[in-house]
Design an enzyme around this catalytic site. Structure first.
Site, PDB file in Angstrom:
ATOM      1  N   ALA A  37       1.941   1.693   0.545  1.00 33.17           N
ATOM      2  CA  ALA A  37       3.042   1.173  -0.286  1.00 33.17           C
ATOM      3  C   ALA A  37       3.182   1.996  -1.564  1.00 33.17           C
ATOM      4  CB  ALA A  37       2.797  -0.299  -0.622  1.00 33.17           C
TER       5      ALA A  37
ATOM      6  N   GLY B  73      -7.078  -1.084   2.424  1.00 33.73           N
ATOM      7  CA  GLY B  73      -6.655  -2.403   1.927  1.00 33.73           C
ATOM      8  C   GLY B  73      -6.236  -2.343   0.470  1.00 33.73           C
ATOM      9  N   LEU B  74      -6.163  -1.119  -0.095  1.00 36.12           N
ATOM     10  CA  LEU B  74      -5.856  -1.000  -1.527  1.00 36.12           C
ATOM     11  C   LEU B  74      -4.413  -0.539  -1.777  1.00 36.12           C
ATOM     12  CD1 LEU B  74      -9.236   0.504  -2.821  1.00 36.12           C
ATOM     13  CD2 LEU B  74      -8.497  -1.876  -2.824  1.00 36.12           C
ATOM     14  N   GLY B  75      -3.593  -0.625  -0.758  1.00 36.23           N
ATOM     15  CA  GLY B  75      -2.155  -0.425  -0.984  1.00 36.23           C
ATOM     16  C   GLY B  75      -1.697   1.013  -0.985  1.00 36.23           C
ATOM     17  N   SER B  76      -2.481   1.909  -0.369  1.00 35.47           N
ATOM     18  CA  SER B  76      -2.128   3.325  -0.433  1.00 35.47           C
ATOM     19  C   SER B  76      -0.732   3.616   0.155  1.00 35.47           C
ATOM     20  CB  SER B  76      -3.243   4.108   0.259  1.00 35.47           C
ATOM     21  OG  SER B  76      -2.756   5.027   1.135  1.00 35.47           O
TER      22      SER B  76
ATOM     23  N   ASP C 191       2.856  -6.019  -0.846  1.00 33.53           N
ATOM     24  CA  ASP C 191       2.305  -4.725  -1.287  1.00 33.53           C
ATOM     25  C   ASP C 191       3.353  -3.893  -2.024  1.00 33.53           C
ATOM     26  OD1 ASP C 191       0.103  -5.614   0.060  1.00 33.53           O
ATOM     27  OD2 ASP C 191      -0.156  -3.838   1.312  1.00 33.53           O
TER      28      ASP C 191
END
Ligand code: MEV
Length: 321
Positions: free
Chosen positions: A110, A105-108, A152
């Site tokens: 993108a 959920g931390l945008g890895s 994102d």
């Protein structure tokens, strides 16, 4: 020949995930402590089109042409080549590393796309604007998430706090009074693709009920933006709690996330919620003086990582290193 390197940060969604897919606004901020990095070296002895790619974090070492046609890394390269009307990319070696946990959920995803697209455009000697990098990263996000909203790819490419609503010009938020957020891993991977498609199925089955939840989340996000602009971040706490409860109604929280969110509140956080797609992944807690108590309690109750991030207006950074 020098290496071409570019990075992109991780992100957290402060308010509005899922509802943003349905046209409501959301607020996301970059997390500079987490970074994806792409490094590209020319292979002077190679032929055009020969691209080696390695991503040790996912044990990948391959020729790009041997990856599935819809592999996100291959699509990212194809996007940049297509954008610049190139049939073949000169021979090169691409190395991707990232400190952003996968499926968190931390945008890895993108951030990896954004860093790769930026590094590749620098390697090719073409100038891509942030908008173009973000748009190309969005195309890759559609493979990861099916129907991404676009938040994102924008927050990790522009690297600034954003207030994002599909179809509207993007707004950068100026943070009048900086505040602190603890980010905690639930100990279980998230699954944004599944969460987004589950919410879509529920919305198709009960459109009115779900539309109402989306617009309530949208109202919370609009109110949050006013508080951030007014320099009143402490008041964001209750809004985070309300947003979490609506995410529970959407069915994207888990018992573990709910427990950790409650743990953070009991230990003195001003508010807490899951962040990102959910079904695992991370939660965020707004903290003030009680940082250490919240951190300790979260770890005792099963969080697998807890770290502090400051939310502040970040100046735009230079494009590629
Ligand atoms: C994922 O970080 C945020 C979601 O709202 C999906 C999206 O906006 O594309 C769940």
């Amino acid at each position: 020949m020098p290496a071409f390197t570019a990075t992109a940060p991780g992100k957290i969604i402060l308010f509005g995930e899922h509802a943003v897919v349905y046209g409501e606004p959301a607020i996301a901020v970059p997390v500079q402590a987490l970074q994806a990095r792409a490094v590209i070296n020319a292979v002077l002895s190679g032929k055009s089109g020969e691209i080696q790619i390695e991503a040790p974090d996912i044990s990948l070492a391959a020729d790009l042409k041997d990856l599935d046609i819809d592999h996100p890394l291959r699509v990212a390269v194809t996007e940049v080549a297509g954008e610049n009307k190139l049939d073949l990319v000169p021979a090169c070696r691409i190395r991707i590393t990232s400190t952003i946990p996968l499926s968190s959920g931390l945008g890895s995803s993108a951030a990896i796309s954004s860093a790769l697209i930026r590094a590749l455009s620098a390697f090719l000697g073409v100038q891509m604007t942030d908008e173009e990098v973000s748009q190309a990263a969005f195309e890759v996000e559609t493979i990861h998430h099916g129907t991404p909203s676009g938040i994102d790819n924008n927050v990790v490419t522009f690297r600034r706090p954003v207030y994002y609503q599909k179809g509207n010009p993007m707004e950068f938020l100026s943070i009048q009074t900086p505040f602190h957020i603890l980010i905690a891993g639930s100990g279980f991977p998230g699954n944004t693709r599944k969460a987004v498609s589950t919410v879509r199925e529920s919305w198709l089955t009960e459109p009115e009920r779900y539309q109402k939840i989306f617009s309530e989340i949208g109202n919370i996000t609009r109110r949050a933006r006013e508080l951030i602009s007014a320099g009143d971040p402490r008041e964001l706490g209750p809004l985070m709690d309300q947003n979490h409860s609506l995410l529970q109604d959407l069915g994207v929280s888990t018992t573990r996330l709910d427990h950790l969110v409650q743990t953070a509140r009991n230990a003195g956080a001003l508010g807490a919620k899951l962040s990102g797609g959910g079904l695992g992944g991370h939660l965020i807690a707004l903290v003030d003086d009680e940082v250490e108590a919240v951190r300790e309690n979260l770890l005792e109750e099963g969080a697998d990582s807890v770290f502090l991030t400051a939310v502040e207006s970040s100046p735009p950074l230079s494009q590629a290193e």
